[in-house]
Design a protein around this motif. Structure first.
Motif, short mmCIF file in Angstrom:
data_model
loop_
_atom_site.label_atom_id
_atom_site.label_comp_id
_atom_site.label_asym_id
_atom_site.label_seq_id
_atom_site.Cartn_x
_atom_site.Cartn_y
_atom_site.Cartn_z
N THR A 79 0.80 -1.25 -0.04
CA THR A 79 -0.08 -0.18 -0.01
C THR A 79 0.85 1.24 -0.18
O THR A 79 0.55 2.35 -0.25
CB THR A 79 -0.75 0.01 1.24
N ALA A 80 2.05 1.22 0.18
CA ALA A 80 2.94 2.41 0.61
C ALA A 80 3.08 3.11 -0.92
O ALA A 80 3.75 2.45 -1.77
CB ALA A 80 4.19 1.96 1.05
N SER A 81 2.63 4.24 -0.93
CA SER A 81 2.71 5.32 -2.19
C SER A 81 2.21 6.67 -1.61
O SER A 81 1.23 6.74 -0.97
CB SER A 81 1.80 4.70 -3.30
N PRO A 82 3.02 7.38 -2.14
CA PRO A 82 2.46 8.86 -1.51
C PRO A 82 1.12 9.36 -2.43
O PRO A 82 1.07 9.31 -3.40
CB PRO A 82 3.73 9.81 -2.16
N PHE A 87 3.74 18.63 -2.85
CA PHE A 87 5.00 18.27 -3.14
C PHE A 87 5.70 19.36 -4.07
O PHE A 87 4.96 20.55 -4.72
CB PHE A 87 5.11 16.84 -4.05
N LYS A 88 6.86 19.48 -4.08
CA LYS A 88 7.81 20.58 -4.88
C LYS A 88 8.47 19.93 -6.00
O LYS A 88 8.50 20.58 -7.15
CB LYS A 88 8.83 21.23 -3.97
N ASP A 89 8.97 18.79 -5.96
CA ASP A 89 9.49 17.95 -6.97
C ASP A 89 8.75 16.76 -7.16
O ASP A 89 8.76 15.78 -6.42
CB ASP A 89 10.85 17.59 -6.59
N LEU A 95 6.59 10.43 -8.27
CA LEU A 95 6.81 9.45 -9.27
C LEU A 95 7.78 8.47 -8.91
O LEU A 95 7.48 7.22 -8.83
CB LEU A 95 7.27 10.30 -10.41
N ASP A 96 8.80 8.87 -8.15
CA ASP A 96 10.03 7.64 -8.17
C ASP A 96 9.47 6.87 -6.92
O ASP A 96 9.66 5.68 -6.91
CB ASP A 96 11.17 8.46 -7.61
N PRO A 97 9.03 7.28 -5.68
CA PRO A 97 8.43 6.38 -4.61
C PRO A 97 7.28 5.68 -5.16
O PRO A 97 7.28 4.52 -4.67
CB PRO A 97 7.88 7.55 -3.76
N ALA A 98 6.49 5.90 -5.99
CA ALA A 98 5.24 5.06 -6.34
C ALA A 98 5.89 4.10 -7.33
O ALA A 98 5.58 2.95 -7.20
CB ALA A 98 4.50 6.08 -7.17
N ILE A 99 6.60 4.52 -8.38
CA ILE A 99 6.96 3.54 -9.56
C ILE A 99 8.27 2.72 -9.01
O ILE A 99 8.02 1.33 -9.02
CB ILE A 99 7.41 4.05 -10.74
N THR A 161 -2.45 15.77 -12.36
CA THR A 161 -1.94 14.70 -13.24
C THR A 161 -0.76 14.02 -12.67
O THR A 161 -0.48 12.76 -13.19
CB THR A 161 -1.79 15.54 -14.58
N THR A 162 0.17 14.55 -12.21
CA THR A 162 1.25 13.95 -11.64
C THR A 162 0.74 12.76 -10.78
O THR A 162 1.63 11.63 -10.85
CB THR A 162 2.11 15.05 -10.57
N TYR A 163 -0.28 13.05 -9.77
CA TYR A 163 -0.56 11.86 -9.06
C TYR A 163 -1.21 10.86 -10.01
O TYR A 163 -0.90 9.63 -9.51
CB TYR A 163 -1.63 12.23 -7.94
N ARG A 164 -1.91 11.04 -10.99
CA ARG A 164 -2.58 9.73 -11.65
C ARG A 164 -1.50 9.34 -12.51
O ARG A 164 -1.65 7.91 -12.71
CB ARG A 164 -3.45 10.54 -12.73
N VAL A 165 -0.31 9.83 -12.87
CA VAL A 165 0.54 9.18 -13.38
C VAL A 165 1.49 8.16 -12.73
O VAL A 165 1.74 7.13 -13.08
CB VAL A 165 1.60 10.09 -14.22
N SER A 166 1.66 8.75 -11.48
CA SER A 166 2.35 8.01 -10.31
C SER A 166 1.59 6.65 -10.09
O SER A 166 2.19 5.50 -10.21
CB SER A 166 2.45 8.79 -9.03
N LYS A 167 0.22 6.64 -9.89
CA LYS A 167 -0.36 5.55 -9.86
C LYS A 167 -0.51 4.63 -11.08
O LYS A 167 -0.38 3.38 -11.03
CB LYS A 167 -1.98 5.80 -9.39
N THR A 168 -0.68 5.28 -12.25
CA THR A 168 -0.74 4.50 -13.42
C THR A 168 0.29 3.73 -13.82
O THR A 168 0.60 2.59 -14.22
CB THR A 168 -0.98 5.49 -14.64
#
Length: 341
Positions: A79-82, A87-89, A95-99, A161-168
């Motif tokens: 389940t771990a994902s931001p 966020f600033k970066d 993206l990196d923590p999720a993927i 969009t950043t969040y959606r990309v991270s999960k996708t």
């Protein structure tokens, strides 16, 4: 009962998964980022078959190598994902923590935990939706749909969009890993939209609440009085049903290899207000009065909103969905307890 690794054990959804796993008799190893969070979990479950391991940064290479070597692991709940928009970066914070967190744990399991049979991953409706079709009332969303945004969109686009990309891309990385690496385990993913429901994890203040329940905080502190905010995505689910989905996807053999669109149905922010007024008269002065505009369905009718197909989750995972009013009442009740501290 089988031993389970649960990553991100202090999160909103994860705390409910943890309670359900322990209730079902599983021995659980869970990860958190800090000793402070570890102590909170240990204190909340005295005497449980539970151990807590600190993994400070899931985006680091080999982050999970040590914990997956826990003897006897049979299942992993990842389940771990931001999920936040502060966020600033986008690359290093979202993206990196999720993927990388997803690929890292799958690589570690394949290498060090041959006894693991299945990995259940918390994905999101964000990995299903296409933003340009959210205004299409003829569209029916299901597990067959994939968000089309690219990694570049996640770097240059707005926070949503950043969040959606991270999960996708995290979810796609998991399915790609399964196909290319052919590990001993199979995979199931859980894809919820807005997640409401009672807070069971420790909150130092209402400012720390999960993103979906942040709407409820805004309501009870009076920020909806002048205008009810737009609903955004009109789909919701209760966190207790999301937890049930995770555990059922682990325990039911037929769930392997599937995505599950876990949603109860449609809602509008406007519908929350009369429920809260009815059940919590003590905060009536914080609520919008009748006639306050905003928070409705497009054109004032649910018929103008897209549709959804949750039949696979209902049937395969056996979920009897918690009704909207019950979810709202339980959510507000738990949030008010936090606010009263």
């Amino acid at each position: 009962m089988p031993k389970v690794l649960l990553t991100g054990g202090s999160g909103f959804i994860a705390t409910h998964i943890l309670e359900l796993l322990l209730k079902n008799g599983h021995e659980v190893v869970t990860t958190v980022r800090t000793e402070e969070k570890a102590k909170i979990i240990r204190d909340a479950h005295p005497g449980a078959k539970l151990s807590v391991v600190i993994v400070p940064d899931i985006a680091q290479p080999n982050a999970f190598d040590e914990v997956v070597q826990t003897p006897g692991l049979e299942y992993v709940q990842h389940t771990a994902s931001p999920f936040h928009f502060k966020f600033k970066d986008p690359k290093t914070e979202i993206l990196d923590p999720a993927i990388k967190g997803t690929t890292s744990i799958l690589e570690a399991i394949k290498k060090y935990a041959p006894g693991v049979k299945r990995v259940v991953i918390t994905s999101s409706f964000a990995a299903i939706l296409s933003a340009d079709k959210l205004g299409d009332a003829s569209k029916t969303w299901s597990e067959a749909d994939w968000n089309p945004n690219t990694y570049e969109d996640g770097i240059t686009g707005p926070p949503g969009t950043t969040y959606r990309v991270s999960k996708t891309l995290a979810e796609k990385a998991a399915w790609d890993f399964k196909e290319k690496e052919k590990p001993n385990f199979d995979i199931a993913t859980i894809n919820p939209p807005f997640v409401f429901g009672p807070v069971v994890h420790h909150l130092s203040s209402l400012a720390d609440i999960n993103t979906s329940n942040g709407n409820m905080v805004a309501l009870i502190v009076g920020r909806w009085k002048a205008e009810i905010p737009p609903t955004g995505v009109h789909l919701w689910v209760d966190v207790r049903d999301v937890a049930k989905a995770h555990v059922a996807a682990m325990e039911r053999p037929e769930a392997g290899g599937n995505r599950f669109f876990v949603t109860t149905g449609l809602f509008a922010n406007k519908e929350i207000v009369p429920i809260v007024r009815k059940h919590f008269p003590q905060i009536a002065d914080k609520l919008p009065e009748d006639g306050v505009q905003g928070g409705d369905y497009p054109g004032g009718s649910v018929d103008n909103v897209y549709k959804y197909d949750n039949s696979k989750a209902t049937k395969v995972l056996g979920i009897d969905w918690i009704p909207f009013e019950q979810s709202i009442v339980d959510t507000i009740g738990s949030v008010l307890k936090v606010g009263a501290k």
